[in-house]
Motif scaffolding. Structure first.
Motif, PDB file in Angstrom:
ATOM      1  N   THR A 152       5.704   6.990   7.295  1.00  0.00           N
ATOM      2  CA  THR A 152       5.467   7.356   5.898  1.00  0.00           C
ATOM      3  C   THR A 152       4.082   6.931   5.446  1.00  0.00           C
ATOM      4  OG1 THR A 152       7.830   7.120   5.428  1.00  0.00           O
ATOM      5  CG2 THR A 152       6.346   7.189   3.548  1.00  0.00           C
ATOM      6  N   VAL A 153       3.692   5.697   5.762  1.00  0.00           N
ATOM      7  CA  VAL A 153       2.362   5.247   5.351  1.00  0.00           C
ATOM      8  C   VAL A 153       1.287   5.948   6.175  1.00  0.00           C
ATOM      9  CG1 VAL A 153       2.067   3.217   6.837  1.00  0.00           C
ATOM     10  CG2 VAL A 153       1.077   3.227   4.564  1.00  0.00           C
ATOM     11  N   TRP A 200      -4.518  -1.997  -4.597  1.00  0.00           N
ATOM     12  CA  TRP A 200      -4.019  -2.778  -3.464  1.00  0.00           C
ATOM     13  C   TRP A 200      -4.552  -4.210  -3.535  1.00  0.00           C
ATOM     14  CZ3 TRP A 200      -5.449  -1.649   2.343  1.00  0.00           C
ATOM     15  CH2 TRP A 200      -4.502  -2.267   3.182  1.00  0.00           C
ATOM     16  N   ALA A 201      -5.841  -4.340  -3.867  1.00  0.00           N
ATOM     17  CA  ALA A 201      -6.448  -5.666  -3.983  1.00  0.00           C
ATOM     18  C   ALA A 201      -5.759  -6.480  -5.071  1.00  0.00           C
ATOM     19  CB  ALA A 201      -7.938  -5.540  -4.274  1.00  0.00           C
ATOM     20  N   ASP A 202      -5.530  -5.872  -6.224  1.00  0.00           N
ATOM     21  CA  ASP A 202      -4.900  -6.578  -7.338  1.00  0.00           C
ATOM     22  C   ASP A 202      -3.471  -6.999  -6.993  1.00  0.00           C
ATOM     23  OD1 ASP A 202      -7.175  -6.288  -8.862  1.00  0.00           O
ATOM     24  OD2 ASP A 202      -6.440  -4.545  -9.975  1.00  0.00           O
ATOM     25  N   ALA A 203      -2.781  -6.169  -6.229  1.00  0.00           N
ATOM     26  CA  ALA A 203      -1.371  -6.426  -5.941  1.00  0.00           C
ATOM     27  C   ALA A 203      -1.155  -7.370  -4.772  1.00  0.00           C
ATOM     28  CB  ALA A 203      -0.649  -5.108  -5.666  1.00  0.00           C
ATOM     29  N   VAL A 247      11.019   0.833   1.021  1.00  0.00           N
ATOM     30  CA  VAL A 247       9.901   0.629   1.953  1.00  0.00           C
ATOM     31  C   VAL A 247      10.272  -0.413   2.999  1.00  0.00           C
ATOM     32  CG1 VAL A 247       7.553  -0.278   2.174  1.00  0.00           C
ATOM     33  CG2 VAL A 247       8.097   1.341   0.348  1.00  0.00           C
ATOM     34  N   LYS A 248      10.822  -1.526   2.566  1.00  0.00           N
ATOM     35  CA  LYS A 248      11.141  -2.620   3.489  1.00  0.00           C
ATOM     36  C   LYS A 248      12.326  -2.306   4.389  1.00  0.00           C
ATOM     37  CE  LYS A 248       9.038  -6.540   1.145  1.00  0.00           C
ATOM     38  NZ  LYS A 248       8.264  -5.848   0.128  1.00  0.00           N
ATOM     39  N   ALA A 249      13.171  -1.330   3.979  1.00  0.00           N
ATOM     40  CA  ALA A 249      14.322  -0.947   4.795  1.00  0.00           C
ATOM     41  C   ALA A 249      13.932  -0.002   5.931  1.00  0.00           C
ATOM     42  CB  ALA A 249      15.386  -0.294   3.916  1.00  0.00           C
ATOM     43  N   ASP A 250      12.724   0.524   5.883  1.00  0.00           N
ATOM     44  CA  ASP A 250      12.266   1.441   6.934  1.00  0.00           C
ATOM     45  C   ASP A 250      12.184   0.680   8.257  1.00  0.00           C
ATOM     46  OD1 ASP A 250      10.713   3.078   8.694  1.00  0.00           O
ATOM     47  OD2 ASP A 250       9.787   4.060   6.971  1.00  0.00           O
ATOM     48  N   PRO A 251      12.886   1.136   9.303  1.00  0.00           N
ATOM     49  CA  PRO A 251      12.868   0.404  10.578  1.00  0.00           C
ATOM     50  C   PRO A 251      11.501   0.370  11.246  1.00  0.00           C
ATOM     51  CG  PRO A 251      13.984   2.526  10.818  1.00  0.00           C
ATOM     52  CD  PRO A 251      13.779   2.310   9.355  1.00  0.00           C
ATOM     53  N   ARG A 252      10.578   1.224  10.830  1.00  0.00           N
ATOM     54  CA  ARG A 252       9.222   1.223  11.400  1.00  0.00           C
ATOM     55  C   ARG A 252       8.263   0.369  10.587  1.00  0.00           C
ATOM     56  NH1 ARG A 252       8.527   2.666  16.455  1.00  0.00           N
ATOM     57  NH2 ARG A 252       6.337   3.102  15.975  1.00  0.00           N
ATOM     58  N   LEU A 308       0.836  -1.202   0.000  1.00  0.00           N
ATOM     59  CA  LEU A 308       0.000   0.000   0.000  1.00  0.00           C
ATOM     60  C   LEU A 308       0.872   1.253   0.000  1.00  0.00           C
ATOM     61  CD1 LEU A 308      -2.744   1.445   0.256  1.00  0.00           C
ATOM     62  CD2 LEU A 308      -2.543   1.168   2.736  1.00  0.00           C
ATOM     63  N   GLU A 309       1.937   1.234   0.781  1.00  0.00           N
ATOM     64  CA  GLU A 309       2.831   2.390   0.828  1.00  0.00           C
ATOM     65  C   GLU A 309       3.442   2.655  -0.544  1.00  0.00           C
ATOM     66  OE1 GLU A 309       6.903   3.815   3.122  1.00  0.00           O
ATOM     67  OE2 GLU A 309       5.505   2.463   4.139  1.00  0.00           O
ATOM     68  N   GLN A 310       3.819   1.604  -1.250  1.00  0.00           N
ATOM     69  CA  GLN A 310       4.364   1.784  -2.597  1.00  0.00           C
ATOM     70  C   GLN A 310       3.336   2.435  -3.515  1.00  0.00           C
ATOM     71  OE1 GLN A 310       6.323  -1.834  -4.159  1.00  0.00           O
ATOM     72  NE2 GLN A 310       6.375  -2.550  -2.045  1.00  0.00           N
TER      73      GLN A 310
END
Length: 216
Positions: free
Chosen positions: A156-157, A176-179, A128-133, A116-118
């Motif tokens: 961020t999100v 989001w649903a499709d992904a 996105v995945k490197a974000d510690p939160r 979703l953030e992407q």
């Protein structure tokens, strides 16, 4: 396989033959793959805001717990499930006894928010995945996990959700649903996005962070 994932999977009686599909090198929780998500589709999630990780942790170990609902809300939820299970599984907004606003959903833990953030921000997957939160374990300690836990939601999100206009929510939900889910999930995800956007707006206004309580 790390203790966190193996405990959850063992509780759900799921056999995983390819742990490399569950975890990636980027982290314990944020690297869960779609295979792991499919196995954990039955988890229940509560999104909420709190001023700190310490306060959020009381959703697991507080007395009373931060997200405990009133007896009336608990009874109403059980009654709704008896009368209309499909309706009961749609996203719900509740107020806990502590006064905390709770957005309830099923099978949408905060690891799902990476995609979703992407969509909302255009940030690349690795960033996105490197974000510690991003879906970091807040509570309890890994060795103490027993049926529930609290994960962080990235700032961020949170900010992106707070800025999401109502008119844009259906289109974002479809993407989001499709992904991440399937096309049939779009309606439910639109409802969830509306509730999360309101929760995020409140969090930004009150300088709070977002969290996800997961029960399995």
């Amino acid at each position: 396989m790390p203790v966190l994932v193996s405990r959850i999977l063992s509780r759900l009686a799921v056999t995983v033959t390819r742990p490399d599909l569950i975890l990636r090198a980027t982290g314990l929780v944020s690297g869960w793959s779609r295979t792991c998500h499919d196995a954990l589709v039955s988890v229940l999630t509560d999104y909420f805001a709190a001023p700190s990780d310490g306060v959020a942790a009381t959703a697991v170990d507080g007395q009373p717990r931060l997200l405990d609902l009133t007896p009336e809300d608990v009874a109403a939820g059980k009654a709704l499930y008896r009368m209309s299970p499909d309706e009961a599984l749609r996203p719900q907004v509740k107020i806990a006894q502590s006064g905390t606003l709770v957005v309830q959903s099923k099978g949408v833990d905060s690891t799902r928010l990476a995609r979703l953030e992407q969509i909302l921000t255009g940030r690349p997957d690795d960033e996105v995945k490197a974000d510690p939160r991003q879906a970091a374990l807040v509570a309890p300690a890994e060795e103490d996990i027993d049926g529930c836990l609290v994960l962080s939601v990235s700032d961020t999100v949170r900010d992106a959700l707070a800025s999401l206009e109502p008119a844009a929510q259906p289109q974002v939900a479809r993407q989001w649903a499709d992904a991440e889910f399937d096309a049939a999930s779009a309606e439910s995800l639109t409802m969830l996005l509306g509730a999360l956007a309101e929760l995020a707006q409140r969090a930004v206004a009150e300088n709070n962070r977002l969290y996800c309580y997961v029960a399995f």
